[in-house]
Design an enzyme around this catalytic site. Structure first.
Site, mmCIF file in Angstrom:
data_model
loop_
_atom_site.group_PDB
_atom_site.id
_atom_site.type_symbol
_atom_site.label_atom_id
_atom_site.label_comp_id
_atom_site.label_asym_id
_atom_site.label_seq_id
_atom_site.Cartn_x
_atom_site.Cartn_y
_atom_site.Cartn_z
ATOM 1 C CG HIS A 127 -0.279 -10.279 4.346
ATOM 2 N ND1 HIS A 127 -0.234 -10.608 5.677
ATOM 3 C CD2 HIS A 127 -0.905 -11.311 3.735
ATOM 4 C CE1 HIS A 127 -0.777 -11.802 5.855
ATOM 5 N NE2 HIS A 127 -1.198 -12.243 4.685
ATOM 6 C CB CYS A 128 0.004 -3.514 3.570
ATOM 7 S SG CYS A 128 -0.475 -2.667 5.039
ATOM 8 C CG ASN A 129 0.524 -6.873 -2.227
ATOM 9 O OD1 ASN A 129 -0.192 -6.534 -3.183
ATOM 10 N ND2 ASN A 129 1.746 -7.321 -2.395
ATOM 11 C CG ASN A 167 -2.291 -0.560 0.849
ATOM 12 O OD1 ASN A 167 -2.707 -0.489 -0.315
ATOM 13 N ND2 ASN A 167 -2.980 -1.143 1.817
#
Ligand SMILES: Cc1ncc(COP(=O)(O)O)c(C=O)c1O
Length: 484
Positions: free
Chosen positions: A410-412, A152
């Site tokens: 996982h911020c992806n 992100n």
């Protein structure tokens, strides 16, 4: 070499005798034998893991520090009298010297020439990315190109690009391995206008799937008039990044992911030529040689200091050098060898787990082998009826076995959406009533689809027993239903 015993083996559903499993593992991955030094270090420097019976499999979240890293850092602090840098008094100078020494060592560690690169200390990778995002001279006609597979903090740069009128383009991932579509990438790279500012951003290793995207893209993109931003946060902990071989314009790193301690320090390694393009939107204490209120003007300090706002985390920065020297003494290639042996075995074994009706227990997101990937293994568990177990519930159940996994996206989000098959339509509804939707309501909007997966990630102190225990944990779900 495998001298540990499964002291709590009664807690696990034993699929395979541990010693037999280890023998078979060694036959399949003989190079593991050459990494025995890491067993010694695990016993002497990461003793807390076995003392407390922990199976730590969250290295992409953050690595673990060796006990000697703490001792060496504390000894330095106990002996020294250190003041805030940025002054010429004795204690300030002593600190400045250590900060600059650490800065030089970061370059040395990554084999980067000081003529070509400089190191800017930041709080973390995100801090380094924000520096780039806010100061890259995006404007109308410029481009920000990135892969779906991105953290992100890389995605977030698109807000700077978009607000300044640049075009933002995403390269999709191809199922099932979730590598970026190279033909689309090659096409997109050709679209850059050489007189414009073009920034191409991708991770050397995915924090979601473990995919390693080719470093060859750096030269390819640069030959097509792109500046290249390489996110090396999840690559560098278990892979060598040689900046005399690869020459990205910008590299971002979070040190705790490599050395566990200290947290709160990352860096931007930037080509000096690329740094000249950056236009800082403000100045602050620490970044200027001279500023005037009356004349309404300022001079930015040349070099890294012009990008380091305020006081750097000066007491912790020497611990970066201590930590990197620790990894250097072990050998990053040795760590890589061990992690890849364990990753290969873990993937093989997870994929082999089947319910009695023959259905697979595990769905893996990412490459099913060790080619061009790292030690990050992302999965979901399915019951014999094909129903998915909630990854957050699995994470909690793993806690009962003292196994640390990580559930989520996982911020992806791009990798998550590609892996889990979210369509644009699925997701657009989530943003239709953006200002009024609570997180709970948001989750119901994408009802029926999980928002994440379960990640295991391996690192410097991982041994066979860790991955064996994870396989035993996974195996305990064979023939269990979600309803039960
Ligand atoms: C690939 C990647 N990039 C960037 C980041 C952001 O790192 P930080 O939270 O330390 O800024 C992470 C963190 O997990 C990551 O895995």
């Amino acid at each position: 070499m495998f001298s540990h015993t499964l002291s709590q083996s009664h807690q696990y559903t034993v699929l395979d005798d541990q010693d037999a499993a280890f023998e078979a593992f060694l036959q399949a991955y003989p190079s593991y034998d050459s990494t025995w030094k890491l067993d010694e270090l695990r016993a002497n420097e990461y003793t807390r893991l076995d003392r407390q019976g922990h199976v730590y499999l969250d290295y992409t979240g953050g690595s673990l520090y060796a006990e000697s890293q703490l001792r060496d850092h504390m000894a330095l602090l106990n002996e020294g009298i250190f003041g805030n840098p940025h002054s010429k008094n004795l204690t300030s100078l002593a600190m400045t010297q250590l900060v600059e020494q650490a800065r030089d060592y970061v370059l040395e560690y990554f084999n980067a020439s000081p003529d070509e690169y400089m190191v800017i200390f930041t709080q973390n990778s995100t801090g380094a990315l924000k520096l780039i995002g806010e100061s890259y001279p995006f404007g109308p006609g410029d481009n920000y190109l990135l892969t779906f597979d991105n953290h992100n903090s890389m995605n977030g740069i698109r807000e700077f690009a978009r607000s300044k009128g640049a075009t933002v383009t995403y390269i999709p991932l191809i199922f099932p391995d979730l590598r970026a579509d190279e033909s689309q990438l090659t096409q997109a790279l050709k679209t850059a206008h050489p007189d414009k500012h073009n920034l191409f951003a991708y991770p050397a290793q995915s924090n979601f799937t473990g995919v390693q995207h080719p470093l060859e893209w750096i030269e390819l993109a640069q030959a097509n008039s792109w500046d290249v931003l390489l996110d090396a946060a999840s690559f560098t902990p278990t892979n060598r990044l040689d900046l005399s071989r690869w020459h990205p314009d910008f590299v971002v790193i979070s040190f705790y992911k490599i050395i566990g301690y200290p947290t709160g320090i990352g860096c931007l390694i930037v080509k000096k030529t690329a740094a000249q393009k950056l236009r800082r939107p403000w100045y602050s204490g620490g970044t200027i040689t001279f500023s005037s209120v009356v004349a309404f003007n300022h001079y930015l300090t040349p070099g890294p200091a012009g990008f380091e706002d305020g006081t750097v985390n000066y007491l912790s920065i020497p611990a970066v050098e201590i930590g990197l020297k620790w990894i250097e003494a072990i050998g990053i290639d040795l760590i890589h060898t061990r992690v890849m042996c364990l990753t290969g075995w873990l993937i093989d074994r997870l994929l082999a787990l089947r319910h009695s009706n023959g259905r697979p227990l595990i769905r893996l997101y990412g490459p099913p082998n060790t080619r061009m990937r790292g030690g990050t293994i992302q999965v979901n568990f399915f019951d014999p009826n094909g129903q998915m177990f909630d990854c957050y519930a699995l994470e909690k159940l793993a806690n009962e076995q003292r196994i640390s996994l990580r559930a989520g996206c996982h911020c992806n989000p791009g990798a998550r959406e590609s892996a889990l098959g979210f369509t644009q339509e699925d997701l657009e509804v989530c943003f239709r009533d953006k200002d009024h939707l609570t997180y709970g309501q948001f989750l119901r909007v994408i009802d029926g689809k999980t928002t994440g997966a379960l990640r295991a990630s391996l690192g410097v102190a991982t041994n066979f027993l860790d991955v064996y225990k994870y396989v035993q944990f996974a195996g305990s779900f064979i023939d269990r239903t979600v309803a039960a």
